[in-house]
Design a protein around this motif. Structure first.
Motif, mmCIF file in Angstrom:
data_model
loop_
_atom_site.group_PDB
_atom_site.id
_atom_site.type_symbol
_atom_site.label_atom_id
_atom_site.label_comp_id
_atom_site.label_asym_id
_atom_site.label_seq_id
_atom_site.Cartn_x
_atom_site.Cartn_y
_atom_site.Cartn_z
ATOM 1 N N ASP A 171 -4.862 6.247 -9.816
ATOM 2 C CA ASP A 171 -4.145 6.209 -9.278
ATOM 3 C C ASP A 171 -3.448 4.905 -10.032
ATOM 4 O OD1 ASP A 171 -3.703 9.681 -9.120
ATOM 5 O OD2 ASP A 171 -4.673 8.471 -6.888
ATOM 6 N N VAL A 172 -3.655 4.361 -9.550
ATOM 7 C CA VAL A 172 -3.745 3.256 -9.055
ATOM 8 C C VAL A 172 -4.946 1.514 -9.777
ATOM 9 C CG1 VAL A 172 -1.902 0.758 -7.856
ATOM 10 C CG2 VAL A 172 -1.664 3.086 -7.743
ATOM 11 N N THR A 215 0.939 -1.172 0.287
ATOM 12 C CA THR A 215 -0.057 -0.054 -0.033
ATOM 13 C C THR A 215 0.650 1.537 -0.136
ATOM 14 O OG1 THR A 215 -1.594 -1.504 1.201
ATOM 15 C CG2 THR A 215 -1.773 1.007 1.472
ATOM 16 N N GLN A 233 -7.402 5.130 1.621
ATOM 17 C CA GLN A 233 -7.072 4.779 0.649
ATOM 18 C C GLN A 233 -8.556 5.950 0.113
ATOM 19 O OE1 GLN A 233 -4.430 6.343 -0.951
ATOM 20 N NE2 GLN A 233 -3.640 6.653 1.826
ATOM 21 N N GLN A 278 -0.653 7.120 -16.718
ATOM 22 C CA GLN A 278 -1.220 6.307 -15.755
ATOM 23 C C GLN A 278 -1.159 5.021 -16.347
ATOM 24 O OE1 GLN A 278 -0.671 5.450 -12.398
ATOM 25 N NE2 GLN A 278 -1.197 7.391 -12.375
ATOM 26 N N LYS A 298 -5.010 8.447 -2.485
ATOM 27 C CA LYS A 298 -4.854 7.857 -4.185
ATOM 28 C C LYS A 298 -5.637 6.825 -4.288
ATOM 29 C CE LYS A 298 -0.142 8.175 -5.161
ATOM 30 N NZ LYS A 298 0.326 7.465 -6.080
ATOM 31 N N ASP A 336 -1.570 12.535 0.005
ATOM 32 C CA ASP A 336 -1.596 11.465 -0.271
ATOM 33 C C ASP A 336 -2.885 10.445 0.146
ATOM 34 O OD1 ASP A 336 1.055 11.653 0.567
ATOM 35 O OD2 ASP A 336 0.556 10.996 2.772
ATOM 36 N N TYR A 352 -5.314 2.071 5.275
ATOM 37 C CA TYR A 352 -4.749 3.063 4.637
ATOM 38 C C TYR A 352 -5.722 4.194 4.113
ATOM 39 C CZ TYR A 352 -0.656 0.325 5.310
ATOM 40 O OH TYR A 352 0.269 -0.061 6.546
ATOM 41 N N ILE A 357 -6.292 -5.118 3.615
ATOM 42 C CA ILE A 357 -5.119 -4.388 4.579
ATOM 43 C C ILE A 357 -5.548 -3.110 3.938
ATOM 44 C CG2 ILE A 357 -2.658 -4.327 4.636
ATOM 45 C CD1 ILE A 357 -3.626 -6.582 5.926
ATOM 46 N N MET A 358 -4.858 -2.649 2.353
ATOM 47 C CA MET A 358 -5.381 -1.424 1.656
ATOM 48 C C MET A 358 -6.483 -0.569 2.683
ATOM 49 S SD MET A 358 -4.427 -1.571 -2.061
ATOM 50 C CE MET A 358 -2.548 -2.417 -2.267
ATOM 51 N N ILE A 413 -7.417 4.093 -6.046
ATOM 52 C CA ILE A 413 -6.951 2.690 -6.319
ATOM 53 C C ILE A 413 -8.447 1.859 -6.832
ATOM 54 C CG2 ILE A 413 -5.623 0.703 -5.265
ATOM 55 C CD1 ILE A 413 -4.190 2.433 -3.107
#
Lengths: 119, 98, 124
Positions: free
Chosen positions: C119-120, A105, C39, B93, C8, C6, C37, C33-34, C10
Motif C-alpha cells: 500500500d505504501v 504512520t 502494520q 499505487q 497496511k 487498517d 503501529y 516508530i512505525m 508498508i
C-alpha cells in the motif's frame, strides 16, 4: 482519492519541494483531498518562516502556508528531524505544526496514497 | 504500481535499478532530472525501448521536459502534465524511487 | 475503524550507504516508530542500501553515532521481513555472512513482486 505527501528535502536546493507543491495543487484542482504534507529529513527546513527569498523568486514557505490555510492541508514537520536542524515553534510558518513520526504512520494508514518527494 | 524516477540516468543508476524490479505492465513516469532519460538519441534509448516492449508504459512530465529544453523524445514515450501525474496516481499505487 | 481494514503493507527501501548521508539513519528511526503501529512492515535493501547491514562498522573515528546494531534489534520490534537484493550484494563482493542480521536474499523480480503488493513504499 485521499493523498498524503512525504517531503524529504528542503526548499530550493532540490526541486522536490516544487514538484510536491505542483502535484498537490493539481490534485486539489481535480477535487482530490490532500490530507497532509509531512516534512522529514532536511524537508523540515520547508517549515521555517525565516527564509527571505528574492522578490523575483518563488516563496516556497508561503506556498505551504497557502495550502494549509486555503485548502486545509496539514503541514507537519517531524519533531526529531526538526530538533536536529533548529526548527521549532518559534520559527514555524503560519499553518505549520511540529509533530511526531507516529503522525506520519497515521497519514500512511488513513490515505489512499502516500507519495514521496525528495532527492 | 506507478514508478516515478527523478534522477538523471547519466549521474545515477535509479532508472536501471528500477527496471530490474519492474513488474510487467507497471507504468514508469520520469520527473525532475529523470526526464533526461527520454531525450531522443541518447544512450538510454535501447533501455526505454525494452521497457516499452514489456508493456510497461513510459511517461515523462511535460513541464520538466520543457524546463530542460527537451522537445524530441524517444518513440513511444508519452507526456503528462501535473494533472496527468495525478491521474496516474489515482489509477495506480505509487512507488517514488529517489 | 476496524483493525483488519487498517493493516497496511508498508515497505521501506534502503537504497543508500550509511554515514555519507543521514537517509539510512533517519529511515531507521522512521521504521522503529512505525513498528509500534502493528502494520505489515518490511524492509528491502537495494543498491548501496546493503552496506547499512555490513558487519564490523566502527564509526568512532568519524564522530558519527553508529547504528548497524539497531538493525539487529528490528526483530525485537517484530520487523522480521528483511529482504536483500541478491545482485546488489554480489556486485559489492558481499555475501550473507558479511551482514549483521539474518535476511532473505532474493532476486529483484521477487522483491519487485512484493513491492507491487504494498500500500505504501518509502525510499530512504
Amino acid at each position: 482519492m485521499n493523498i498524503g505527501i512525504l517531503l524529504k528535502e528542503g526548499p530550493y536546493n532540490h526541486q522536490a519541494a516544487d514538484t510536491a507543491f505542483k502535484f498537490a495543487e493539481a490534485a486539489i484542482a481535480k477535487g482530490h483531498k490532500v490530507d497532509a504534507i509531512f516534512l522529514y529529513n532536511d524537508g523540515v527546513i520547508n517549515a521555517t518562516r525565516l527564509g527571505d527569498p528574492p522578490q523575483d523568486d518563488r516563496n516556497i514557505a508561503a506556498r505551504w502556508t497557502e495550502l494549509s490555510l486555503k485548502h486545509g492541508v496539514e503541514v507537519l514537520a517531524c519533531i526529531a528531524a526538526s530538533k536536529r536542524r533548529g526548527i521549532n515553534d518559534e520559527v514555524m510558518i503560519e499553518g505549520g505544526e511540529i509533530t511526531g513520526l507516529g503522525t506520519l504512520t497515521d497519514i500512511a494508514i488513513r490515505n489512499d496514497r502516500l507519495l514521496t518527494f525528495g532527492d | 504500481m506507478l514508478h516515478t524516477i527523478n534522477k538523471s540516468p547519466f549521474e545515477n543508476n535509479t532508472f536501471t535499478t528500477c527496471v530490474r524490479f519492474l513488474q510487467p505492465g507497471d507504468p514508469v513516469l520520469f520527473i525532475e532530472d529523470g526526464v533526461y532519460a527520454v531525450q531522443a538519441g541518447n544512450r538510454f534509448g535501447a533501455l526505454i525501448a525494452s521497457v516499452l516492449k514489456k508493456n510497461n508504459p513510459v511517461y515523462a512530465l511535460k513541464p520538466d521536459l520543457d524546463a530542460r529544453g527537451i522537445s524530441a523524445i524517444a518513440e513511444g514515450v508519452k507526456t503528462v502534465d501535473y494533472a496527468g501525474f495525478v491521474d496516474l496516481v489515482e489509477e495506480h499505487q505509487i512507488n517514488s524511487w529517489l | 475503524m476496524s483493525e483488519e481494514q487498517d493493516i497496511k503493507k508498508i515497505m521501506h527501501v534502503m537504497r543508500r550507504a550509511p554515514h555519507g548521508s543521514i537517509y539510512t539513519y533517519e529511515g531507521l528511526e522512521m521504521i522503529l516508530i512505525m513498528a509500534a503501529y502493528e502494520q505489515d512492515l518490511s524492509v528491502a535493501f537495494i543498491g548501496d542500501g546493503v552496506y547499512a547491514l555490513k558487519k564490523d562498522q566502527d564509526t568512532a573515528g568519524i564522530g558519527i553515532k553508529g547504528f548497524s546494531k539497531t538493525f539487529m534489534a528490528l526483530d525485537g520490534y517484530d520487523v522480521e521481513k528483511l529482504y536483500v537484493d541478491k545482485q546488489s550484494l554480489e556486485e559489492r563482493g558481499l555475501t550473507e555472512d558479511d551482514l549483521v542480521v539474518d535476511v532473505e536474499v532474493m532476486d529483484a523480480s521477487e522483491i519487485g513482486r512484493l513491492m507491487n503488493e504494498q500500500d505504501v513504499v518509502i525510499h530512504h
